[in-house]
Design an enzyme around this catalytic site. Structure first.
Site, PDB file in Angstrom:
ATOM      1  N   GLU A 159       0.967  -1.199   0.039  1.00  0.00           N
ATOM      2  CA  GLU A 159      -0.091  -0.058  -0.088  1.00  0.00           C
ATOM      3  C   GLU A 159       1.033   1.146   0.153  1.00  0.00           C
ATOM      4  O   GLU A 159       1.769   1.600   1.073  1.00  0.00           O
ATOM      5  CB  GLU A 159      -0.792  -0.121   1.126  1.00  0.00           C
ATOM      6  CG  GLU A 159      -1.956   1.083   1.277  1.00  0.00           C
ATOM      7  CD  GLU A 159      -2.515   1.177   2.597  1.00  0.00           C
ATOM      8  OE1 GLU A 159      -2.817   0.197   3.450  1.00  0.00           O
ATOM      9  OE2 GLU A 159      -2.364   2.305   3.379  1.00  0.00           O
ATOM     10  N   ARG A 218       1.312   9.973   1.344  1.00  0.00           N
ATOM     11  CA  ARG A 218       1.774  10.757   2.155  1.00  0.00           C
ATOM     12  C   ARG A 218       3.063  11.510   1.893  1.00  0.00           C
ATOM     13  O   ARG A 218       3.736  12.600   2.358  1.00  0.00           O
ATOM     14  CB  ARG A 218       2.064  10.041   3.550  1.00  0.00           C
ATOM     15  CG  ARG A 218       0.788   9.505   4.428  1.00  0.00           C
ATOM     16  CD  ARG A 218       1.533   8.784   5.616  1.00  0.00           C
ATOM     17  NE  ARG A 218       0.237   7.725   5.643  1.00  0.00           N
ATOM     18  CZ  ARG A 218       0.215   6.768   6.785  1.00  0.00           C
ATOM     19  NH1 ARG A 218       1.210   6.569   7.466  1.00  0.00           N
ATOM     20  NH2 ARG A 218      -0.764   5.801   6.704  1.00  0.00           N
ATOM     21  N   LYS A 220     -10.693  -0.984   6.466  1.00  0.00           N
ATOM     22  CA  LYS A 220      -9.702  -0.883   7.039  1.00  0.00           C
ATOM     23  C   LYS A 220     -10.108  -0.332   8.609  1.00  0.00           C
ATOM     24  O   LYS A 220     -10.920   0.252   8.706  1.00  0.00           O
ATOM     25  CB  LYS A 220      -9.099   0.308   6.608  1.00  0.00           C
ATOM     26  CG  LYS A 220      -7.576   0.538   7.512  1.00  0.00           C
ATOM     27  CD  LYS A 220      -6.658   1.519   6.506  1.00  0.00           C
ATOM     28  CE  LYS A 220      -5.661   2.257   7.103  1.00  0.00           C
ATOM     29  NZ  LYS A 220      -4.369   2.408   6.696  1.00  0.00           N
TER      30      LYS A 220
HETATM   31  C1  3PG Z   1      -1.296   3.010   8.280  1.00  0.00           C
HETATM   32  O1  3PG Z   1      -1.427   3.862   7.442  1.00  0.00           O
HETATM   33  O2  3PG Z   1      -2.130   1.949   7.865  1.00  0.00           O
HETATM   34  C2  3PG Z   1      -0.638   3.169   9.425  1.00  0.00           C
HETATM   35  O3  3PG Z   1       0.237   4.110   9.313  1.00  0.00           O
HETATM   36  C3  3PG Z   1       0.335   1.850   9.559  1.00  0.00           C
HETATM   37  O4  3PG Z   1       0.567   1.946  10.911  1.00  0.00           O
HETATM   38  P1  3PG Z   1       1.933   1.389  11.425  1.00  0.00           P
HETATM   39  O5  3PG Z   1       3.005   2.432  11.164  1.00  0.00           O
HETATM   40  O6  3PG Z   1       1.782   1.363  12.968  1.00  0.00           O
HETATM   41  O7  3PG Z   1       2.458   0.212  10.958  1.00  0.00           O
END
Ligand code: 3PG
Length: 321
Positions: free
Chosen positions: A41, A45, A129
């Site tokens: 994914e 950002r 999600k």
């Molecule tokens: C996301 O967007 O799914 C999260 O930023 C992932 O979270 P993590 O950095 O705790 O794995």
């Protein structure tokens, strides 16, 4: 289930990537593929997201590509044009969701409450999600919600890593987990591709959780199978259990009655946390399965299946732990 979402579930773990330099996208994707995770994914950002998606889609076509942190219709359009198969967002925006659905792509909106989940499901989202998963109560929260939303299916991200991923994946309504732990910023910037591959392999190993379940011994006849099983039980104080095609000595040894039982010497049963995911991940390594040996549970999940061929005179089958 839709093919893309089926594959998300089979892969089981979706790396969530924030990439600053699109030129690193292809080696990064290859490192993940080498680690057993042909999925990503790529989050909007960073400004490089769109170019990174385009480069991976062209150079690593086996990769199942999604776009993450898609907040606007414009970002969704750019991601779809660049070649993604699914779109993820941290929150639920009915307009963006509808736009993606109308374009024929898969939308996985971010949800944290039953209200958002219910709306997104009614809008046609098959997988939601759950974000940020740990901060929102983790799997315990989802089990409470899932008791009411029985057809909901979640991809959980936010605070998930190799240590807790099985807490999530053990719950049948969770179709996958995602996270950044194998693709941290410093690993990408330092081009630590081997480390990314190693962390990915470790995550896949934890998810599949292979271990020896039992060994099957070809005894040739019902009488012999009983004799062998009882001899082992007497020696080691194991529980004798008679069955239709075999007799068990404890849980570790299965004595086969039929002379034509699979495997020259017998079989080895390997337990796994998910037979369906194991079929997918072993299949990527060229392992083939005997389709007619597949046993399904009431919900259509594979409980057991034999691998084609023998190893050391033994047939091998996978079985659900
Ligand atoms: C996301 O967007 O799914 C999260 O930023 C992932 O979270 P993590 O950095 O705790 O794995």
């Amino acid at each position: 289930m839709n093919d893309v979402l089926k594959r998300v579930s089979e892969i089981g773990i979706i790396p969530v990537i924030a990439i600053e330099d699109a030129s690193k996208a292809v080696p990064l994707a290859k490192a993940l593929v080498a680690g057993g995770l042909p999925a990503a994914e790529v989050t909007f950002r960073t400004a490089a997201a769109e170019d990174a998606i385009r480069a991976i889609a062209k150079e690593v076509p086996d990769m199942l590509l999604g776009a993450g942190t898609v907040l606007t219709i414009d970002q969704a359009d750019r991601a779809m044009a660049a070649g993604v198969s699914f779109i993820v967002a941290p929150g639920y925006d009915p307009k963006v969701t509808q736009h993606v659905i109308d374009k024929g792509c898969i939308m996985v909106p971010g949800t944290a409450t039953p209200g958002e989940m219910q709306q997104a499901m009614n809008q046609g989202c098959e997988v939601l999600k759950f974000f940020p998963a740990e901060a929102n109560g983790g799997v315990a929260m989802l089990k409470n919600i899932g008791a009411a939303l029985k057809t909901a299916s979640w991809m959980c991200t936010g605070g998930v890593n190799t240590k807790n991923l099985m807490d999530y994946l053990s719950y049948e309504q969770i179709s996958a987990v995602g996270g950044t732990w194998m693709v941290k910023k410093d690993l990408i910037e330092g081009e630590k591709w081997d480390e990314i591959t190693a962390i990915s392999k470790d995550a896949v190993k934890t998810m599949l959780g292979f271990s020896l379940a039992h060994v099957g011994v070809n005894c040739g006849s019902a009488e012999e199978a009983e004799k062998v099983a009882k001899a082992l039980c007497a020696l080691f104080g194991l529980e004798y259990k008679a069955g239709n095609s075999s007799n068990f000595a404890g849980k570790a040894v299965e004595c086969m009655k039929k002379p034509d039982a699979r495997g020259t010497n017998g079989h080895i049963a390997i337990g796994t946390n998910s037979v369906d995911r194991a079929i997918y991940h072993l299949g990527r390594q060229g392992v083939e399965f005997i389709e007619e040996s597949r046993v399904l549970d009431a919900k259509g999940k594979t409980k057991a299946i034999y691998i084609k061929g023998e190893i050391g005179g033994f047939a091998i089958h996978l079985m659900q732990k």
